[in-house]
Scaffold this active site. Sequence first.
Site, mmCIF file in Angstrom:
data_model
loop_
_atom_site.group_PDB
_atom_site.id
_atom_site.type_symbol
_atom_site.label_atom_id
_atom_site.label_comp_id
_atom_site.label_asym_id
_atom_site.label_seq_id
_atom_site.Cartn_x
_atom_site.Cartn_y
_atom_site.Cartn_z
ATOM 1 N N LYS A 67 39.322 37.828 57.481
ATOM 2 C CA LYS A 67 37.957 37.292 57.397
ATOM 3 C C LYS A 67 37.633 36.925 55.944
ATOM 4 O O LYS A 67 38.359 37.336 55.008
ATOM 5 C CB LYS A 67 36.958 38.332 57.907
ATOM 6 C CG LYS A 67 36.857 39.562 57.022
ATOM 7 C CD LYS A 67 35.790 40.511 57.525
ATOM 8 C CE LYS A 67 35.684 41.732 56.633
ATOM 9 N NZ LYS A 67 34.610 42.637 57.046
ATOM 10 N N ARG A 79 25.861 49.620 63.628
ATOM 11 C CA ARG A 79 25.835 48.182 63.333
ATOM 12 C C ARG A 79 25.983 47.423 64.651
ATOM 13 O O ARG A 79 25.023 46.946 65.212
ATOM 14 C CB ARG A 79 26.946 47.853 62.330
ATOM 15 C CG ARG A 79 26.914 46.453 61.794
ATOM 16 C CD ARG A 79 27.876 46.220 60.648
ATOM 17 N NE ARG A 79 29.282 46.368 61.005
ATOM 18 C CZ ARG A 79 30.305 46.061 60.203
ATOM 19 N NH1 ARG A 79 30.076 45.599 58.994
ATOM 20 N NH2 ARG A 79 31.545 46.222 60.588
ATOM 21 N N HIS A 128 34.578 51.276 64.296
ATOM 22 C CA HIS A 128 34.796 51.027 62.873
ATOM 23 C C HIS A 128 34.296 52.213 62.064
ATOM 24 O O HIS A 128 33.202 52.717 62.298
ATOM 25 C CB HIS A 128 34.034 49.752 62.481
ATOM 26 C CG HIS A 128 34.389 49.234 61.112
ATOM 27 N ND1 HIS A 128 35.667 49.167 60.645
ATOM 28 C CD2 HIS A 128 33.604 48.751 60.117
ATOM 29 C CE1 HIS A 128 35.680 48.664 59.419
ATOM 30 N NE2 HIS A 128 34.430 48.416 59.074
ATOM 31 N N ARG A 149 43.693 48.156 61.811
ATOM 32 C CA ARG A 149 43.188 46.867 61.308
ATOM 33 C C ARG A 149 43.111 46.972 59.787
ATOM 34 O O ARG A 149 42.238 47.664 59.253
ATOM 35 C CB ARG A 149 41.797 46.565 61.869
ATOM 36 C CG ARG A 149 41.708 46.624 63.398
ATOM 37 C CD ARG A 149 40.312 46.187 63.839
ATOM 38 N NE ARG A 149 39.253 46.930 63.183
ATOM 39 C CZ ARG A 149 38.687 48.030 63.672
ATOM 40 N NH1 ARG A 149 39.051 48.505 64.851
ATOM 41 N NH2 ARG A 149 37.738 48.641 62.999
ATOM 42 N N TYR A 169 23.297 31.987 26.323
ATOM 43 C CA TYR A 169 21.909 32.050 26.783
ATOM 44 C C TYR A 169 21.293 33.409 26.476
ATOM 45 O O TYR A 169 21.962 34.440 26.628
ATOM 46 C CB TYR A 169 21.839 31.852 28.302
ATOM 47 C CG TYR A 169 22.190 30.472 28.768
ATOM 48 C CD1 TYR A 169 21.480 29.358 28.344
ATOM 49 C CD2 TYR A 169 23.230 30.284 29.676
ATOM 50 C CE1 TYR A 169 21.798 28.092 28.794
ATOM 51 C CE2 TYR A 169 23.553 29.024 30.138
ATOM 52 C CZ TYR A 169 22.837 27.933 29.690
ATOM 53 O OH TYR A 169 23.158 26.692 30.138
ATOM 54 N N CYS A 197 27.540 32.430 31.538
ATOM 55 C CA CYS A 197 26.891 31.204 32.008
ATOM 56 C C CYS A 197 27.362 30.917 33.436
ATOM 57 O O CYS A 197 28.249 31.580 33.953
ATOM 58 C CB CYS A 197 27.271 30.023 31.132
ATOM 59 S SG CYS A 197 27.157 30.340 29.370
ATOM 60 N N ASP A 211 29.124 28.470 34.263
ATOM 61 C CA ASP A 211 30.464 27.870 34.241
ATOM 62 C C ASP A 211 31.327 28.359 33.076
ATOM 63 O O ASP A 211 32.400 27.791 32.835
ATOM 64 C CB ASP A 211 30.352 26.348 34.110
ATOM 65 C CG ASP A 211 29.225 25.813 34.943
ATOM 66 O OD1 ASP A 211 29.304 25.983 36.166
ATOM 67 O OD2 ASP A 211 28.251 25.271 34.380
HETATM 68 C C1 LIG Z 1 35.790 45.623 61.747
HETATM 69 C C2 LIG Z 1 36.698 45.713 60.561
HETATM 70 N N1 LIG Z 1 37.910 46.260 60.706
HETATM 71 C C3 LIG Z 1 38.764 46.376 59.666
HETATM 72 C C4 LIG Z 1 38.411 45.951 58.417
HETATM 73 C C5 LIG Z 1 39.408 46.080 57.278
HETATM 74 O O1 LIG Z 1 38.956 46.903 56.262
HETATM 75 P P1 LIG Z 1 39.888 47.155 54.986
HETATM 76 O O2 LIG Z 1 39.858 45.887 54.200
HETATM 77 O O3 LIG Z 1 39.258 48.295 54.296
HETATM 78 O O4 LIG Z 1 41.251 47.452 55.490
HETATM 79 C C6 LIG Z 1 37.146 45.396 58.208
HETATM 80 C C7 LIG Z 1 36.725 44.993 56.859
HETATM 81 O O5 LIG Z 1 35.662 45.224 56.389
HETATM 82 C C8 LIG Z 1 36.268 45.268 59.314
HETATM 83 O O6 LIG Z 1 35.048 44.729 59.176
#
Ligand SMILES: Cc1ncc(COP(=O)(O)O)c(C=O)c1O
Length: 392
Positions: free
Chosen positions: A44, A142, A171, A227, A271, A318, A320
């Site tokens: 993601k 969540r 999660h 995951r 700045y 800044c 950039d």
């Molecule tokens: C639903 C879910 N599973 C797994 C992960 C993976 O987490 P990590 O990057 O700590 O392995 C994330 C990341 O935030 C997540 O949102």
Amino acid sequence: MSSLPLPPSVLRPSWIEVDLDAIEHNVAQIRARLDGVRLLVVVKADAYGLGAVQVSRVLEKCGVDCLGVVCLDEALQLRNAGIRLPILNMGAILPQHADRVVKQHLEQVVSDIETAQAISAAALKHNAPASVHLKIDTGMSRYGMPWQEVGERFGPLFQLPHLRWIGAMSHFANSDGLDKSFPLLQLSRFLQARQHLTEKGIQLPIWHICNSGGTCDLPQAHLDMVRVGLMVYGYYPDPEVQKPFDLHPALSLKSVMVAVRELQRGDSVGYGRRYMAKTRERIAVLPIGYADGFDRKLRNVGQVLLHGCLVPIIGGLCMDACFIRIEDVPEARCGDTATLIGRQGDLEISPHDIAAQIGSVSYEVMARLGKRLPRVYLHHGTVCETVNQLCP
Ligand SMILES: Cc1ncc(COP(=O)(O)O)c(C=O)c1O
């Protein structure tokens, strides 16, 4: 790597390097300890800023089992790029978009009857069963069906036609801290939900709850699949977790010194005139700023690597550009490359180091790296692809 000849498509003197060999290595490290457990890699947020398409192509070759995204657009981007791996959309969809899930052969998390009905209807329409995972809330508050209610609420979803219930997920809220009591409570709630379903004669094949923190510290929570995101990119989620893997960082952020200034005592920098020279000193300008995700809070606390030395970021950042003090590196010249994230010699600046300086987490440091930074991909030590999102 600062001597890497930049490909002609990289016009900007600030860029990201992504070491695809490191990603392959990290996947191999993690897999070797999983003992038959499936591996979903979370790609993601453009693979945490590294580039979801390029990273997913490598993951496909490494034979990971599934990719994880959080919205349909991310999944479709991968399908459009020809990625054939199973993709699990871990985020919510609107019922009117259920067609996309079926047509693109995605796996979708579901926790409410409306979404389940919409996917079931789309699957019937296309005469193709849809693969779905039940999302269970065990303590994040969540998304997901509350764990205590799974036994009584899942039945009507399970009855819907043309849905293949292939898994259930939850999660962890804090798997990367020293205190494991809450993740263990979440795990026991998740397993209770599984038990409630088993008692009703319902078996979902793939149960998964672990992110990087859980994968490191809680082998008993690996269940059928983990995951993993951050560790695949080469970083532990927190210095406090155990470090069972030899991870190689995949990310470098570099910028070329494009201007050098000799300041006199009392001269101000940038700045807001937030830095005043106390004496004669040399500073340089790096053409990277907060619009690239390089945080303004790094002012006067951050550092970059130059000729193998740490030098301070001074003055206000800044949009950039930012300023570094190069007084202690007399050999530094215009055109030299500074490393903002990554390694020079024995020294390294990690996303975690930056996060600690700005009160954030490495995830945010990486995910905010802007689209304006070209990505240079290295495989077997040479540039294999570059991506310039502004002029492809
Ligand atoms: C639903 C879910 N599973 C797994 C992960 C993976 O987490 P990590 O990057 O700590 O392995 C994330 C990341 O935030 C997540 O949102």
